[in-house]
Design a protein around this motif. Structure first.
Motif: not given
Length: 418
Positions: A62-84
């Protein structure tokens, strides 16, 4: 809780997912980091420990990610399944955007077989549903009601308002008797404080045309009644436009907690701010009333969900963990630890019995909370400040209600058409 959906070109996860369903290995989870996150971590750690015991050969990271920067982080995960990750927590207004980007797995079948789902709050379930398909499980819900100063009301011989008109008249009485106070702290950028005025007057933000398409309804006659009622609160007789037109929800609540307002529309999640402020011991809460006595104005049902990513190699395990994290027992623990309102009506009713403070919020939810259009366009509309701009144009006198509503509707329809 209300976020901006990921945008841009469709990511690589928009196909049929990984096609794998491994029953062992590491299950990666991203959850939001809250202010004062330790209580949440303790609840989640207990769920994870039990899950790992029940699933041999499985480890949960489990990793806890900052709410304010979640859009960029999750978008990056959607574009890179290996790191998602396999499972994510996301704001409930993000659902349609993540689905449009191909990021979330369709779990309609699994939710349909989940016994607890029958007790799910309708507005919460709507927040995970796009075009009739379910893409996650509601984790908690947040809603707003009317906070008022008991000391001020007692001194002035006032009673809690029973209609929206009484909210307005009471606010103006407070301002007249106590010129140093806002009667009702309002904000031109406080979208979720304004929405109940539109809905209570029979208006809608948009109407669904079918097949997931929407058209703006903010310029309808009923919606404009609500806009007029809300923007009428910006003036010297309540909350001067020069100071209040730019305020958002946080600033409105902060004005109340600092002892500068007689009333404010605030959330169940604002309680700690009240307790830490100058109003401690001198406030009470009632549901924001509707246009007629006995009615409760529909409130926006905010909150967060958890969902499985389509790219997950551990779909079955991820779905099982999703149901554990969003299940009744965990939601009750999160309520006790963080004050998060459960999304199950029976669990929420029990929480209200144990903690009287939340009763006005539960009554508001049970009366029928509402949600924003479940469309990927909502992210653009929200980020573009379409509704705040409309309120501010009217509050400042730059435009009439008709002109501002027409302009907002045009911008919304442009976004819906994309």
């Amino acid at each position: 809780m209300a976020g901006v959906a990921a945008t841009g070109c469709a990511p690589s996860t928009s196909g049929d997912g990984s096609g794998k369903d491994e029953k062992s290995g590491t299950l990666r989870v991203w959850l939001f980091r809250e202010v004062g996150n330790k209580p949440k971590e303790r609840v989640v750690d207990a769920v994870v420990k039990d899950f790992e015991k029940q699933h041999e050969g499985v480890e949960v990271d489990v990793q806890y990610i900052p709410i304010d920067s979640r859009a960029e982080k999750i978008k990056g995960a959607l574009n890179d399944p290996e790191s998602a990750p396999d499972l994510i927590e996301y704001g409930n207004t993000d659902t349609a955007g993540y689905v449009a980007d191909g990021g979330l797995a369709d779990v309609t079948g699994e939710i349909g077989k989940w016994k607890a789902a029958g007790d799910m709050d309708p507005a919460a379930k709507e927040s995970v549903t796009v075009d009739g398909k379910v893409y996650g499980a509601p984790l908690f819900v947040g809603v707003r009601a009317l906070y008022y100063r008991t000391d001020v009301f007692d001194d002035l011989g006032l009673k809690a308002p029973k209609t929206l008109d009484e909210v307005v008249s009471t606010a103006k009485k407070i301002r007249a008797e106590r010129p140093s106070l806002y009667g009702l702290a309002v904000g031109g950028a406080y979208t979720y404080g304004a929405m109940p005025f539109i809905w209570a007057n029979g208006g809608e933000l948009a109407t669904e045309k079918g097949d997931g398409a929407y058209s703006a309804a903010i310029d309808s006659a009923d919606a404009k009644k609500g806009i007029k009622a809300y923007t009428g609160l910006f003036g010297a007789d309540n909350c001067p436009a020069g100071k209040c037109a730019q305020m958002g929800g946080n600033e409105s609540v902060e004005a109340f907690t600092a002892g500068k307002a007689g009333m404010v529309i605030g959330g169940d999640f604002n309680r700690q701010a009240m307790e830490d402020g100058k109003v401690k011991g001198d406030y009470a809460v009632v549901p924001l009333p509707g246009t007629d006595e006995g009615e409760i104005a529909p409130a926006f049902a905010g909150g967060n969900n958890v969902g499985v990513l389509r790219s997950s190699d551990h779909r079955s395990l991820a779905v099982d963990l999703m149901k554990e994290l969003a299940g009744k027992e965990t939601q009750r623990r999160l309520f006790d630890a963080m004050g998060f309102l459960p999304t199950f009506t029976d669990t929420r009713a029990q929480a209200a019995e144990d903690e009287p403070f939340v009763k006005p919020f539960v009554r508001t939810l049970d009366a029928g909370a509402k949600f924003v259009p479940v469309s990927p366009a909502w992210g653009e509309i929200d980020a573009g400040l379409v509704l705040p701009t409309m309120f501010q144009e009217v509050a400042s006198g730059r435009k009439s209600v008709d002109e501002a509503a027409e302009g907002a509707a045009k911008k919304m329809d442009e976004a819906f058409a994309k």
